[in-house]
Design an enzyme around this catalytic site. Structure first.
Site, PDB file in Angstrom:
ATOM      1  NE  ARG A 227      -4.337  -1.234   0.044  1.00 61.30           N
ATOM      2  CZ  ARG A 227      -4.539  -2.208  -0.848  1.00 61.30           C
ATOM      3  NH1 ARG A 227      -3.626  -2.500  -1.747  1.00 61.30           N
ATOM      4  NH2 ARG A 227      -5.689  -2.881  -0.855  1.00 61.30           N
ATOM      5  CG  HIS A 275      -3.737  -0.924  -6.983  1.00 63.58           C
ATOM      6  ND1 HIS A 275      -4.143  -0.250  -5.863  1.00 63.58           N
ATOM      7  CD2 HIS A 275      -3.789  -2.246  -6.631  1.00 63.58           C
ATOM      8  CE1 HIS A 275      -4.433  -1.106  -4.888  1.00 63.58           C
ATOM      9  NE2 HIS A 275      -4.221  -2.332  -5.344  1.00 63.58           N
TER      10      HIS A 275
HETATM   11  P1  NDP Z   1      -2.112 -10.897   5.359  1.00 66.99           P
HETATM   12  O1  NDP Z   1      -3.037 -10.302   6.338  1.00 66.99           O
HETATM   13  O2  NDP Z   1      -2.239 -12.344   5.042  1.00 66.99           O
HETATM   14  O3  NDP Z   1      -0.591 -10.675   5.828  1.00 66.99           O
HETATM   15  C1  NDP Z   1      -0.134  -9.478   6.350  1.00 66.99           C
HETATM   16  C2  NDP Z   1       1.283  -9.675   6.853  1.00 66.99           C
HETATM   17  O4  NDP Z   1       1.757  -8.419   7.351  1.00 66.99           O
HETATM   18  C3  NDP Z   1       1.383 -10.671   8.005  1.00 66.99           C
HETATM   19  O5  NDP Z   1       2.558 -11.428   7.913  1.00 66.99           O
HETATM   20  C4  NDP Z   1       1.430  -9.749   9.219  1.00 66.99           C
HETATM   21  O6  NDP Z   1       2.084 -10.302  10.346  1.00 66.99           O
HETATM   22  C5  NDP Z   1       2.237  -8.608   8.668  1.00 66.99           C
HETATM   23  N1  NDP Z   1       2.035  -7.406   9.483  1.00 66.99           N
HETATM   24  C6  NDP Z   1       0.898  -6.701   9.692  1.00 66.99           C
HETATM   25  N2  NDP Z   1       1.114  -5.673  10.526  1.00 66.99           N
HETATM   26  C7  NDP Z   1       2.422  -5.730  10.849  1.00 66.99           C
HETATM   27  C8  NDP Z   1       3.248  -4.955  11.693  1.00 66.99           C
HETATM   28  N3  NDP Z   1       2.780  -3.914  12.373  1.00 66.99           N
HETATM   29  N4  NDP Z   1       4.545  -5.290  11.803  1.00 66.99           N
HETATM   30  C9  NDP Z   1       5.042  -6.362  11.139  1.00 66.99           C
HETATM   31  N5  NDP Z   1       4.310  -7.150  10.322  1.00 66.99           N
HETATM   32  C10 NDP Z   1       3.013  -6.830  10.187  1.00 66.99           C
HETATM   33  O7  NDP Z   1      -2.238 -10.022   4.051  1.00 66.99           O
HETATM   34  P2  NDP Z   1      -1.931 -10.440   2.534  1.00 66.99           P
HETATM   35  O8  NDP Z   1      -0.612 -11.094   2.479  1.00 66.99           O
HETATM   36  O9  NDP Z   1      -3.067 -11.162   1.932  1.00 66.99           O
HETATM   37  O10 NDP Z   1      -1.900  -9.000   1.833  1.00 66.99           O
HETATM   38  C11 NDP Z   1      -0.954  -8.022   2.202  1.00 66.99           C
HETATM   39  C12 NDP Z   1      -1.337  -6.692   1.583  1.00 66.99           C
HETATM   40  O11 NDP Z   1      -1.090  -6.713   0.178  1.00 66.99           O
HETATM   41  C13 NDP Z   1      -2.820  -6.329   1.665  1.00 66.99           C
HETATM   42  O12 NDP Z   1      -3.149  -5.822   2.940  1.00 66.99           O
HETATM   43  C14 NDP Z   1      -2.935  -5.283   0.597  1.00 66.99           C
HETATM   44  O13 NDP Z   1      -2.639  -4.022   1.144  1.00 66.99           O
HETATM   45  C15 NDP Z   1      -1.848  -5.663  -0.412  1.00 66.99           C
HETATM   46  N6  NDP Z   1      -2.397  -6.121  -1.692  1.00 66.99           N
HETATM   47  C16 NDP Z   1      -2.041  -5.441  -2.835  1.00 66.99           C
HETATM   48  C17 NDP Z   1      -2.506  -5.848  -4.067  1.00 66.99           C
HETATM   49  C18 NDP Z   1      -2.069  -5.155  -5.317  1.00 66.99           C
HETATM   50  O14 NDP Z   1      -2.559  -5.483  -6.403  1.00 66.99           O
HETATM   51  N7  NDP Z   1      -1.162  -4.211  -5.256  1.00 66.99           N
HETATM   52  C19 NDP Z   1      -3.419  -7.007  -4.202  1.00 66.99           C
HETATM   53  C20 NDP Z   1      -3.721  -7.640  -2.942  1.00 66.99           C
HETATM   54  C21 NDP Z   1      -3.228  -7.198  -1.748  1.00 66.99           C
HETATM   55  P3  NDP Z   1       1.508 -11.616  11.081  1.00 66.99           P
HETATM   56  O15 NDP Z   1       1.868 -12.761  10.144  1.00 66.99           O
HETATM   57  O16 NDP Z   1       2.252 -11.647  12.335  1.00 66.99           O
HETATM   58  O17 NDP Z   1       0.025 -11.412  11.216  1.00 66.99           O
END
Ligand code: NDP
Length: 312
Positions: A227, A275
């Site tokens: 993002r 995007h």
């Molecule tokens: P998930 O919720 O499966 O994974 C998020 C990851 O981020 C987890 O490993 C989580 O840790 C980690 N995380 C969250 N907050 C923190 C923090 N404060 N510090 C450290 N690590 C953190 O999400 P997805 O993998 O499915 O998607 C990730 C992002 O990708 C989406 O939120 C979206 O913004 C983006 N996206 C972009 C797209 C595009 O076309 N550009 C398409 C789809 C998604 P933990 O494992 O400990 O929970």
């Protein structure tokens, strides 16, 4: 009585899902009607949601068992005060995840192999710099969730030295996993290429600020399909100008579409993609939604339930 599924997303999404979603629900044996608008919100059982549908007040949907987001990123809805129903994010290995793995792998390989230098070479410029093997290239993935972990697995298969960072401690085969504030510094210190696959939350906003960009080895590459607000734009531009960051491939931005006068468009060391790193693909996403509703109706826990306190 059939289940009522309200589809609240854009008209274009409706065109994609209006046949596919009812078929997918029927395929899993559910008697359900999918509707574009609900005459009586109190009779809706599930809401399929994207911010583009314009729905902001969830209070009238007193019977709704869940709001099923078409998007993986839920930052636009997670803090909605009237949303008391369980919120489920999109997770779709066949579509969304597969697309992201391809996009991230492609852009990592582009920078790893130094493809840009050859595209820019002038006639006669025979600079035979052999790229290192993947085993000697360090890629760090910030965010090891559904998408980050899948990208890490692919890059590991290609022999890259892969590290990753998540909120909670994790163990992934072949990946050096870090977590917490201390872990971030360690992860960044040794990264040639950093891929951001974190959600946008209050904790992750401006995560890549000037101080953290400076932890990276000089000349590191940033790839951001997560993002826009994960990165401090001004700090990134300064780091690009100074050579601290050699290139940034950016798919997401604070304002989308990225305004035509934004310096990212013209910076020689920035690649802008609009995007498109991945997308929710209707056929597999509809199957996923149908499976989720089927599970919920059977009393099983909802997969992909959003933790509102964490914001993702
Ligand atoms: P998930 O919720 O499966 O994974 C998020 C990851 O981020 C987890 O490993 C989580 O840790 C980690 N995380 C969250 N907050 C923190 C923090 N404060 N510090 C450290 N690590 C953190 O999400 P997805 O993998 O499915 O998607 C990730 C992002 O990708 C989406 O939120 C979206 O913004 C983006 N996206 C972009 C797209 C595009 O076309 N550009 C398409 C789809 C998604 P933990 O494992 O400990 O929970």
């Amino acid at each position: 009585m059939p289940l009522t599924v309200l589809f609240s997303a854009s008209d274009a999404d409706w065109d994609d899902y209006k046949d596919i979603l009812p078929n997918a629900l029927a395929q899993v044996g559910l008697d359900a009607q999918v509707t574009r608008s609900a005459a009586d919100p109190a009779l809706v059982d599930y809401i399929v949601y994207a911010p583009t549908g314009g729905l902001t007040d969830f209070a009238p949907f007193t019977r709704a068992r869940a709001v099923l987001s078409l998007w993986a990123g839920v930052e636009k809805i997670v803090g909605t005060p009237s949303l008391t129903q369980p919120l489920v994010r999109m997770s779709d290995p066949e579509g969304l995840t597969a697309g992201m793995v391809e996009w991230v792998t492609g852009h990592v390989l582009r920078h790893h192999l130094g493809i840009d230098a050859h595209r820019a070479a002038k006639p006669g410029e025979w600079v035979a710099t052999v790229p290192p093997l993947a085993k000697d290239r360090r890629v760090c993935i910030l965010g090891l969730g559904e998408l980050g972990a899948a990208c890490a697995a692919m890059l590991t298969q290609l022999n890259f030295q892969v590290s990753g960072w998540s909120r909670r401690p994790k163990e992934l085969a072949g990946v050096a996993c870090f977590s917490g504030a201390d872990g971030l510094g360690t992860a960044l210190r040794d990264a040639d290429i950093v891929v951001l696959l974190l959600p946008q939350t209050p904790d992750t906003e401006n995560l890549m600020n000037a101080a953290r960009l400076n932890i990276l080895p000089r000349g590191a590459v940033i790839v951001n399909p997560g993002r826009g607000p994960l990165i401090d734009d001004e700090a990134l531009l300064a780091a690009l100008d100074s050579g601290q960051i050699s290139h940034a491939t950016l798919d997401v931005f604070r304002v989308e579409p990225l305004p035509a006068d934004h310096p990212f468009w013209t910076h020689p060391n920035v690649t802008v993609t609009p995007h498109i790193a991945s997308a929710t693909r209707a056929p597999s996403a509809a199957r996923r939604i149908a499976k989720t509703i089927e599970r919920d109706q059977a009393g099983a826990p909802l997969p992909g339930l959003v933790d509102r306190s964490a914001g993702y």
